[in-house]
Write an enzyme that holds these catalytic residues in place. Structure first.
Site, mmCIF file in Angstrom:
data_model
loop_
_atom_site.group_PDB
_atom_site.id
_atom_site.type_symbol
_atom_site.label_atom_id
_atom_site.label_comp_id
_atom_site.label_asym_id
_atom_site.label_seq_id
_atom_site.Cartn_x
_atom_site.Cartn_y
_atom_site.Cartn_z
ATOM 1 N N TYR A 1 2.745 -24.724 -27.551
ATOM 2 C CA TYR A 1 3.919 -24.735 -26.658
ATOM 3 C C TYR A 1 5.107 -25.386 -27.367
ATOM 4 O O TYR A 1 6.213 -24.827 -27.385
ATOM 5 C CB TYR A 1 3.550 -25.497 -25.379
ATOM 6 C CG TYR A 1 4.723 -25.827 -24.483
ATOM 7 C CD1 TYR A 1 5.322 -24.847 -23.695
ATOM 8 C CD2 TYR A 1 5.221 -27.133 -24.400
ATOM 9 C CE1 TYR A 1 6.392 -25.151 -22.859
ATOM 10 C CE2 TYR A 1 6.283 -27.450 -23.569
ATOM 11 C CZ TYR A 1 6.869 -26.453 -22.808
ATOM 12 O OH TYR A 1 7.926 -26.764 -21.992
ATOM 13 N N THR B 1 5.333 -22.148 -19.481
ATOM 14 C CA THR B 1 5.284 -23.618 -19.509
ATOM 15 C C THR B 1 3.872 -24.178 -19.359
ATOM 16 O O THR B 1 3.713 -25.397 -19.310
ATOM 17 C CB THR B 1 6.164 -24.204 -18.391
ATOM 18 O OG1 THR B 1 5.713 -23.698 -17.132
ATOM 19 C CG2 THR B 1 7.625 -23.835 -18.588
ATOM 20 N N GLY C 1 11.827 -20.659 -10.999
ATOM 21 C CA GLY C 1 11.070 -21.804 -11.504
ATOM 22 C C GLY C 1 11.560 -23.120 -10.919
ATOM 23 O O GLY C 1 12.559 -23.172 -10.187
ATOM 24 N N TRP D 1 9.168 -34.457 -18.539
ATOM 25 C CA TRP D 1 8.527 -34.949 -17.313
ATOM 26 C C TRP D 1 9.344 -34.573 -16.078
ATOM 27 O O TRP D 1 9.704 -35.438 -15.254
ATOM 28 C CB TRP D 1 8.351 -36.468 -17.391
ATOM 29 C CG TRP D 1 7.361 -36.953 -18.406
ATOM 30 C CD1 TRP D 1 7.023 -36.332 -19.576
ATOM 31 C CD2 TRP D 1 6.583 -38.159 -18.356
ATOM 32 N NE1 TRP D 1 6.083 -37.074 -20.248
ATOM 33 C CE2 TRP D 1 5.798 -38.202 -19.522
ATOM 34 C CE3 TRP D 1 6.492 -39.199 -17.455
ATOM 35 C CZ2 TRP D 1 4.913 -39.257 -19.803
ATOM 36 C CZ3 TRP D 1 5.621 -40.254 -17.734
ATOM 37 C CH2 TRP D 1 4.838 -40.282 -18.888
ATOM 38 N N THR E 1 12.364 -29.175 -24.900
ATOM 39 C CA THR E 1 11.352 -30.116 -24.426
ATOM 40 C C THR E 1 11.086 -31.272 -25.392
ATOM 41 O O THR E 1 11.289 -31.138 -26.605
ATOM 42 C CB THR E 1 10.035 -29.333 -24.202
ATOM 43 O OG1 THR E 1 8.968 -30.245 -24.006
ATOM 44 C CG2 THR E 1 9.675 -28.465 -25.403
ATOM 45 N N ASP E 2 10.595 -32.376 -24.842
ATOM 46 C CA ASP E 2 10.102 -33.506 -25.633
ATOM 47 C C ASP E 2 8.921 -33.098 -26.523
ATOM 48 O O ASP E 2 8.620 -33.779 -27.499
ATOM 49 C CB ASP E 2 9.662 -34.641 -24.699
ATOM 50 C CG ASP E 2 8.693 -34.173 -23.620
ATOM 51 O OD1 ASP E 2 8.958 -33.128 -23.013
ATOM 52 O OD2 ASP E 2 7.664 -34.850 -23.395
ATOM 53 N N ALA F 1 10.541 -19.808 -19.362
ATOM 54 C CA ALA F 1 9.603 -20.129 -20.440
ATOM 55 C C ALA F 1 8.182 -20.026 -19.896
ATOM 56 O O ALA F 1 7.964 -20.124 -18.684
ATOM 57 C CB ALA F 1 9.843 -21.553 -20.942
#
Ligand code: NAP
Length: 290
Positions: free
Chosen positions: A133, A70, A10, A155, A109-110, A68
């Site tokens: 997600y 994503t 990834g 990001w 993640t955010d 993951a």
């Protein structure tokens, strides 16, 4: 030092393996390193037996787990797959790590936040994901457990894989006017900068949640302008639009405010990643040079 990386093909996984390989090459004294980078084709984390077999075979000291599903919009349509990979997959990796006494580092993640804040989220703010997600990644955090290193980022852009920097560069050479949303705020983060900090935290077996992004923030409109400027194009070609005007509309609700205060590092007086403009300049130069 033996380190296993999931999702190794990834965008981030490949940078983690590259960072570890650089460290291993620099070792002059001491025992050799073993770096086991497993792409999905070699280890699907949703299969418990495969995970336990791979981990028992490698006997890692540390497992870094960026694997993951994503695709944020596709996750909306297949919650079972999202939770199978991101939540149950992490349960499998965490269980196998416990079995061999390995330290686990999980990448989050955010999107665990709802984005309704107007100040940067710190590690102690309450998550409230608004997408499948985000919910599946938060479930993964809980599976990783309190002893794990949990790195939340946002990001991410790097030289490998698809990302917004590459999208903007591609559009810049094909399209006259580019439209990007000006009502989603975040901190663009260079995959290689992020990988280095993740490896530092994981090898030091640092427990707890860490927000790790390049510093400063912008919108996707501001980001696209900067990519154009850095690549010698006219930034005025980028037009600001609102998320509600995107066509076709996206399936998943994105947080409008994704800025992460790297508070655990900052309050601990630890080094933060450089500003996002600096990181993006390095990435654009690398992408242009091919
Ligand atoms: N990109 C971002 O902006 C961002 C932001 C915040 C957090 N993150 C987190 O950072 C981590 C890395 O993201 P990324 O940008 O590197 O995404 P990515 O390029 O999609 O990498 C994820 C990798 O996981 C693999 N994977 C998918 N399902 C799997 C499974 N069942 N078993 C094993 N591997 C599987 C994918 O393989 P295939 O490609 O073959 O499916 C892919 O190589 C993720 O945990 C993500 O949630 C990313």
């Amino acid at each position: 030092m033996r380190v296993l990386v999931t999702g190794a093909a990834g965008q981030l996984g490949s940078e983690l393996v590259a960072d570890l390989a650089r460290r291993a090459t620099g070792v002059v004294h001491g025992p050799p390193w073993l770096i086991v980078g497993l792409p999905r084709a070699e280890l699907d984390v949703s299969f418990r037996d495969s995970v336990f077999t791979a981990v028992a075979g490698a006997e890692p000291d540390v497992i870094i787990h960026p694997a993951a599903w994503t695709n944020v919009d596709e996750c909306e349509g297949d919650a079972d797959r999202a939770f199978r990979v991101n939540a149950l997959g992490t349960r499998n990796v965490a269980g196998a790590a416990r079995l061999v006494g390995a330290h686990l580092c999980y990448i989050s993640t955010d999107y665990v936040f709802d984005g309704r804040s107007s100040r940067p989220y710190n590690e102690w703010d309450e998550p409230n994901p608004t997408s499948v997600y985000g919910r599946s990644k938060l479930a993964g955090e809980r599976e990783a457990g309190h002893e794990a290193t949990i790195v939340r980022t946002a990001w991410v852009c790097g030289r490998n894989g698809a990302n917004m920097a590459k999208t903007v560069l591609g559009l810049a050479s094909r399209v006259g006017t580019l439209s990007f949303v000006n009502d989603q705020h975040g901190s663009p983060t260079l995959a290689s900068d992020l990988a280095t900090k993740i490896v530092d935290l994981a090898l030091a077996r640092r427990s707890g949640i860490f927000h790790v992004t390049n510093q400063g923030s912008t919108t996707w409109y501001g980001f696209a302008r900067e990519v154009l400027r850095l690549s010698g194009h006219d930034p005025e070609r980028v037009r600001p639009i609102l998320t509600k005007d995107l066509y076709p509309p996206r399936a998943a609700l994105r947080p409008k405010w994704s800025v992460l205060d790297n508070a655990a590092l900052r309050l601990g007086r630890e080094e933060l990643l450089p500003p996002w403009q600096d990181a993006l300049a390095r990435l654009v130069a690398e992408l242009i040079d091919g």
